[in-house]
Design a protein around this motif. Structure first.
Motif, short mmCIF file in Angstrom:
data_model
loop_
_atom_site.label_atom_id
_atom_site.label_comp_id
_atom_site.label_asym_id
_atom_site.label_seq_id
_atom_site.Cartn_x
_atom_site.Cartn_y
_atom_site.Cartn_z
N GLU A 1 8.48 7.94 10.19
CA GLU A 1 8.16 8.25 8.79
C GLU A 1 6.70 8.61 8.64
O GLU A 1 6.34 9.52 7.88
CB GLU A 1 8.50 7.06 7.89
N ALA A 2 5.85 7.90 9.36
CA ALA A 2 4.41 8.19 9.31
C ALA A 2 4.12 9.60 9.79
O ALA A 2 3.35 10.34 9.17
CB ALA A 2 3.65 7.17 10.15
N ALA A 3 4.74 10.00 10.90
CA ALA A 3 4.54 11.34 11.43
C ALA A 3 5.02 12.40 10.44
O ALA A 3 4.37 13.44 10.26
CB ALA A 3 5.27 11.49 12.76
N ALA B 1 0.84 -1.21 0.00
CA ALA B 1 0.00 0.00 0.00
C ALA B 1 0.87 1.25 0.00
O ALA B 1 0.61 2.20 -0.75
CB ALA B 1 -0.92 0.00 1.22
N ALA B 2 1.91 1.25 0.83
CA ALA B 2 2.80 2.41 0.89
C ALA B 2 3.43 2.69 -0.47
O ALA B 2 3.54 3.85 -0.89
CB ALA B 2 3.88 2.18 1.94
N GLU B 3 3.81 1.63 -1.16
CA GLU B 3 4.41 1.80 -2.49
C GLU B 3 3.43 2.47 -3.45
O GLU B 3 3.81 3.37 -4.22
CB GLU B 3 4.83 0.42 -3.03
N LEU C 1 -4.95 9.43 14.36
CA LEU C 1 -3.66 8.82 14.06
C LEU C 1 -2.53 9.76 14.43
O LEU C 1 -1.51 9.35 15.01
CB LEU C 1 -3.59 8.48 12.57
N GLN C 2 -2.70 11.03 14.14
CA GLN C 2 -1.70 12.03 14.47
C GLN C 2 -1.45 12.05 15.99
O GLN C 2 -0.30 12.11 16.44
CB GLN C 2 -2.17 13.40 13.99
N ALA C 3 -2.53 11.97 16.75
CA ALA C 3 -2.40 11.96 18.22
C ALA C 3 -1.62 10.74 18.68
O ALA C 3 -0.74 10.83 19.55
CB ALA C 3 -3.79 11.98 18.86
N ALA D 1 -0.31 3.63 6.38
CA ALA D 1 0.38 2.40 5.98
C ALA D 1 1.73 2.29 6.67
O ALA D 1 2.13 1.21 7.12
CB ALA D 1 0.54 2.36 4.46
N LEU D 2 2.44 3.40 6.77
CA LEU D 2 3.73 3.41 7.45
C LEU D 2 3.56 3.14 8.94
O LEU D 2 4.37 2.41 9.56
CB LEU D 2 4.43 4.75 7.23
#
Length: 210
Positions: free
Chosen positions: A98-100, A65-67, A118-120, A89-90
């Motif tokens: 990396e996600a952040a 998915a990330a790709e 998700l950010q929290a 996905a990360l």
């Protein structure tokens, strides 16, 4: 035909032209119209790739998915859904930093409630408590009925010694769910930290049923 009769013939011709077409002619016209190709509703490559990435995420295939999300972003760097999807996905791949970083690139106005939650979580995992508080408040502005998230906000506020704010959030939860004894005990603990021992005693007694 005489000149005198020509106006009459013209009137008759106009009257015939105004009559509806016979059923056979109407059927032929309808068949011709139905044979026209429908209007095209083409799906662009990036849209198809975005849908593929979402399905891969839902299937737990996060690396794939990330790709796909990265490929979308190469063509559409401002695509907020792809940016948030890549962050998710990360995150599920264990790549929280990396996600952040990816989620931080998305404009705040484009973040959904789920993106803010998700950010929290990302901020909490990195012990960025003030940022987590802001993200949780943003989430609760969109989902005020999520008591679990509100308890988390109350907890984090207490960790930052913002005790009055923390107590206010616990009180909102207890108003909605007065029978939640664990929340009441957490509320009592923060009352103790705030030096309100009598109130803490009262709340602990309530949680024990005596």
């Amino acid at each position: 035909m005489s000149i005198a009769r020509r106006p009459v013939a013209a009137i008759l011709l106009l009257a015939l032209l105004a009559l509806p077409a016979p059923p056979a002619a109407q059927a032929q016209q309808a068949a011709t119209e139905s044979a026209q190709p429908p209007a095209r509703d083409d799906i662009a490559d990036w849209q198809a790739r975005l849908e593929l990435a979402k399905l891969l995420t839902e299937s737990g295939r996060h690396a794939e998915a990330a790709e796909q999300y990265r490929k979308v972003l190469r063509d559409k760097p401002d695509q907020a859904q792809a940016r948030a999807g890549l962050a998710r996905a990360l995150f599920w791949s264990g790549k929280r930093d990396e996600a952040a970083a990816e989620l931080a690139k998305a404009p705040a106005s484009a973040l959904t409630a789920e993106d803010r939650l998700l950010q929290a979580e990302l901020h909490l995992s990195a012990n960025r408590h003030d940022e987590a508080i802001d993200a949780l408040r943003g989430y609760l502005a969109l989902k005020p009925g999520d008591l679990k998230a509100r308890v988390k906000l109350a907890d984090v506020l207490s960790w930052r010694k913002r005790l009055d704010e923390s107590l206010a959030e616990y009180e909102k939860v207890l108003t909605a769910a007065p029978g939640d004894q664990q929340v009441r005990r957490r509320y009592a603990r923060v009352l103790t930290w705030a030096g309100r021992n009598d109130d803490a005693i009262r709340e602990l007694r309530k949680s024990l049923g005596n």
